[in-house]
Design a protein around this motif. Structure first.
Motif, PDB file in Angstrom:
ATOM      1  N   THR A 103       0.801  -1.227   0.000  1.00 24.97           N
ATOM      2  CA  THR A 103       0.000   0.000   0.000  1.00 24.97           C
ATOM      3  C   THR A 103       0.832   1.273   0.000  1.00 24.97           C
ATOM      4  O   THR A 103       0.288   2.359  -0.154  1.00 24.97           O
ATOM      5  N   LYS A 129      -1.429  -5.415   0.700  1.00 24.17           N
ATOM      6  CA  LYS A 129      -2.664  -5.741   0.003  1.00 24.17           C
ATOM      7  C   LYS A 129      -2.953  -7.236   0.140  1.00 24.17           C
ATOM      8  O   LYS A 129      -2.051  -8.058   0.156  1.00 24.17           O
ATOM      9  N   GLN A 130      -4.235  -7.561   0.251  1.00 22.66           N
ATOM     10  CA  GLN A 130      -4.711  -8.939   0.428  1.00 22.66           C
ATOM     11  C   GLN A 130      -4.245  -9.552   1.738  1.00 22.66           C
ATOM     12  O   GLN A 130      -4.312 -10.769   1.922  1.00 22.66           O
ATOM     13  N   GLU A 160      -6.933  -6.825   4.153  1.00 19.52           N
ATOM     14  CA  GLU A 160      -7.107  -5.541   3.470  1.00 19.52           C
ATOM     15  C   GLU A 160      -8.589  -5.152   3.462  1.00 19.52           C
ATOM     16  O   GLU A 160      -9.454  -5.936   3.084  1.00 19.52           O
ATOM     17  N   ARG A 161      -8.865  -3.931   3.844  1.00 23.09           N
ATOM     18  CA  ARG A 161     -10.239  -3.434   3.888  1.00 23.09           C
ATOM     19  C   ARG A 161     -10.674  -3.006   2.493  1.00 23.09           C
ATOM     20  O   ARG A 161     -10.045  -2.163   1.862  1.00 23.09           O
ATOM     21  N   LEU A 162     -11.768  -3.599   1.993  1.00 26.75           N
ATOM     22  CA  LEU A 162     -12.336  -3.211   0.710  1.00 26.75           C
ATOM     23  C   LEU A 162     -13.494  -2.231   0.882  1.00 26.75           C
ATOM     24  O   LEU A 162     -13.734  -1.384   0.026  1.00 26.75           O
ATOM     25  N   TYR A 220     -13.468  -7.362   4.197  1.00 25.87           N
ATOM     26  CA  TYR A 220     -12.012  -7.501   4.120  1.00 25.87           C
ATOM     27  C   TYR A 220     -11.648  -8.671   3.207  1.00 25.87           C
ATOM     28  O   TYR A 220     -12.441  -9.587   2.984  1.00 25.87           O
ATOM     29  N   THR A 221     -10.417  -8.629   2.704  1.00 25.40           N
ATOM     30  CA  THR A 221      -9.889  -9.732   1.902  1.00 25.40           C
ATOM     31  C   THR A 221      -8.530 -10.131   2.450  1.00 25.40           C
ATOM     32  O   THR A 221      -7.751  -9.273   2.895  1.00 25.40           O
ATOM     33  N   ASP A 250      -8.899 -12.755  -5.453  1.00 27.79           N
ATOM     34  CA  ASP A 250     -10.089 -12.025  -4.990  1.00 27.79           C
ATOM     35  C   ASP A 250     -10.621 -11.047  -6.032  1.00 27.79           C
ATOM     36  O   ASP A 250     -11.415 -10.159  -5.707  1.00 27.79           O
ATOM     37  N   ARG A 251     -10.207 -11.218  -7.293  1.00 31.18           N
ATOM     38  CA  ARG A 251     -10.600 -10.231  -8.304  1.00 31.18           C
ATOM     39  C   ARG A 251     -12.109 -10.162  -8.497  1.00 31.18           C
ATOM     40  O   ARG A 251     -12.661  -9.090  -8.738  1.00 31.18           O
ATOM     41  N   ARG A 290     -13.286  -7.864  -5.767  1.00 26.02           N
ATOM     42  CA  ARG A 290     -12.877  -6.474  -6.021  1.00 26.02           C
ATOM     43  C   ARG A 290     -13.696  -5.866  -7.136  1.00 26.02           C
ATOM     44  O   ARG A 290     -14.104  -4.694  -7.062  1.00 26.02           O
ATOM     45  N   LEU A 314     -15.347  -2.615  -5.829  1.00 26.50           N
ATOM     46  CA  LEU A 314     -14.448  -1.473  -6.057  1.00 26.50           C
ATOM     47  C   LEU A 314     -14.599  -0.870  -7.446  1.00 26.50           C
ATOM     48  O   LEU A 314     -13.914   0.081  -7.775  1.00 26.50           O
TER      49      LEU A 314
END
Length: 445
Positions: A151, A303-304, A307-309, A314-315, A436-437, A440, A444
């Protein structure tokens, strides 16, 4: 050899992508291919690296080579000898074709780098990111290779103003045995990668050899005992954080007993990782602890890695029982006491699932969760004749307390709507898995 143009097969991989960034920083022209887009290929594109996404039949390699002659081709452990781009490279007369360790050792020699290697079954990515973050916060120049997007910068970085090189040392394919680090930090040693290490003793023997190749080792006393690390002339000392460390006369082995209570990061595993990093910094950075502790407590994670989405979503990259249980413990710390924990899990590799089942399965791993959505296993290195374990097969290995809370699911719009419903109820939802795409893209985009 003094290469100028480097081509990476599988450039979107967690190990290959950061190395491509490192090479670009060091002044080399970088190209590569991958079958599909991911977070790493997106990061590479933002840096202007020419990445081909799609069929790897050799045509892109030929096109690049005709304009910018490739003098070093790097491929990952997952690339078979029959891969079309390897065949095309040989046809084109590209003679220097190796795995990534050869390129890393070339960089070490060419730039007189001192490797600080972080290894372990679990926690190595987070711990490598923590150490990199600490150098960043303390304004100490260093190069790094981290096996995940971060990040606060890029996953791979070469800094010509420093000979410090922070490296996530992966045990898969025995990669970490290719190096002789100045210092190694060992986070955990739990049997994994049965396709490379047929027995637990083989796995532990590789870590033992890695420690012997390291100038200095920082780890937990329990790991030193598990690996039977020899350390004559042992002395004991107390760190200012109240942690007992053990060191030999020549300071080759430093072992710790417990977490430094001044570290306030969420998650017991994060506090453990930070304690190891603190011990290295305390000995090697030249900075006072009054600077080190706050820097580590400001750590933003990778990331991952939890990680807060979105709010309460989270992921996490965790894909072994130990990693999942540790992250769920952290989720319970972070969530409100009245919040339900919802886990969405995509296992990785059918071979790994078989190995997990042979060790007793998932048992109490998900006991913290009130609801579990179990997705089909993400396949990797799958042989045609390999019997697939279904979500129900794996759910049946859960504890009697968790089984009623688990159900098979697919990463589709139906599950997205269920996740949104959980969020509307105020539940705390966390996805576990390497890809996790799909999540996302829904939350996102």
């Amino acid at each position: 050899m003094n290469p100028k143009n480097i081509y990476f097969i599988g450039i979107g991989g967690n190990a290959m992508g950061p190395l491509a960034e490192f090479a670009q920083d060091a002044g080399y022209s970088v190209f590569g291919s991958d079958r599909g887009a991911n977070l790493m290929t997106e990061e590479l594109s933002t840096r202007g690296i020419n990445v081909h996404i799609g069929e790897q039949n050799g045509d892109f390699l030929s096109q690049v080579h005709s304009q910018t002659p490739i003098d070093w081709l790097i491929h990952s452990s997952a690339v078979p000898e029959s891969h079309p781009e390897l065949a095309r490279a040989r046809e084109l007369g590209i003679n220097n074709i190796t795995k990534r360790s050869d390129l890393i050792n070339f960089f070490i020699r060419a730039h007189n780098l001192q490797m600080i290697a972080i290894a372990g079954t679990h926690g190595k990515t987070t711990t490598t990111t923590m150490l990199t973050w600490a150098f960043h916060e303390l304004d100490i120049p260093a190069s790094h290779l981290i096996g995940a997007p971060i990040t606060f910068g890029f996953s791979g970085k070469f800094d010509p103003n420093s000979n410090i090189f922070i490296y996530e040392a992966d045990e898969y394919d025995r990669n970490f045995l290719a190096y002789s680090p100045a210092t190694s930090i060992i986070t955990t040693v739990d049997y994994d990668h049965a396709d490379i290490y047929p027995t637990e003793d083989d796995y532990k023997a590789a870590f033992w050899e890695f420690c012997q190749k390291s100038g200095k080792v920082i780890t937990w006393r329990s790991i030193a005992e598990k690996l039977k690390l020899q350390n004559p002339g042992v002395e004991y000392e107390k760190t200012s954080g109240g942690v007992t460390s053990m060191s030999s006369i020549n300071q080759r082995l430093i072992t710790l007993d417990g977490v430094d209570s001044r570290l306030k990061l969420a998650g017991e595993h994060n506090r453990e990782n930070a304690t190891l990093v603190l011990e290295y910094l305390r000995r090697e950075s030249g900075r006072p602890e009054i600077e080190l502790i706050p820097a580590l407590n400001r750590f933003p994670s990778a990331k991952q890695r939890f990680e807060r989405l979105a709010d309460n979503l989270y992921t996490d990259y965790g894909h072994t029982p130990e990693e999942i249980a540790a992250t769920l413990q952290m989720a319970r710390e972070v969530a409100r006491p009245d919040q339900n924990i919802v886990a969405v899990y995509m296992p990785h590799s059918n071979a790994r699932q078989k190995e997990i089942v042979s060790r007793g399965g998932y048992s109490n791993t998900f006991d913290v969760a009130s609801k579990i959505y179990w997705l089909p296993t993400l396949l990797a290195r799958l042989s045609e004749n390999e019997n697939l374990l279904t979500p129900n097969d794996l759910i049946n290995t859960l504890s009697e307390a968790s089984k009623p809370n688990a159900e098979p699911a697919e990463p589709n719009e139906t599950l997205i709507q269920k996740i949104k419903q959980h969020l509307s109820y105020g539940d705390f939802v966390i996805f576990f898995g390497t890809d996790d795409r799909w999540l996302r893209n829904s939350f996102l985009s």
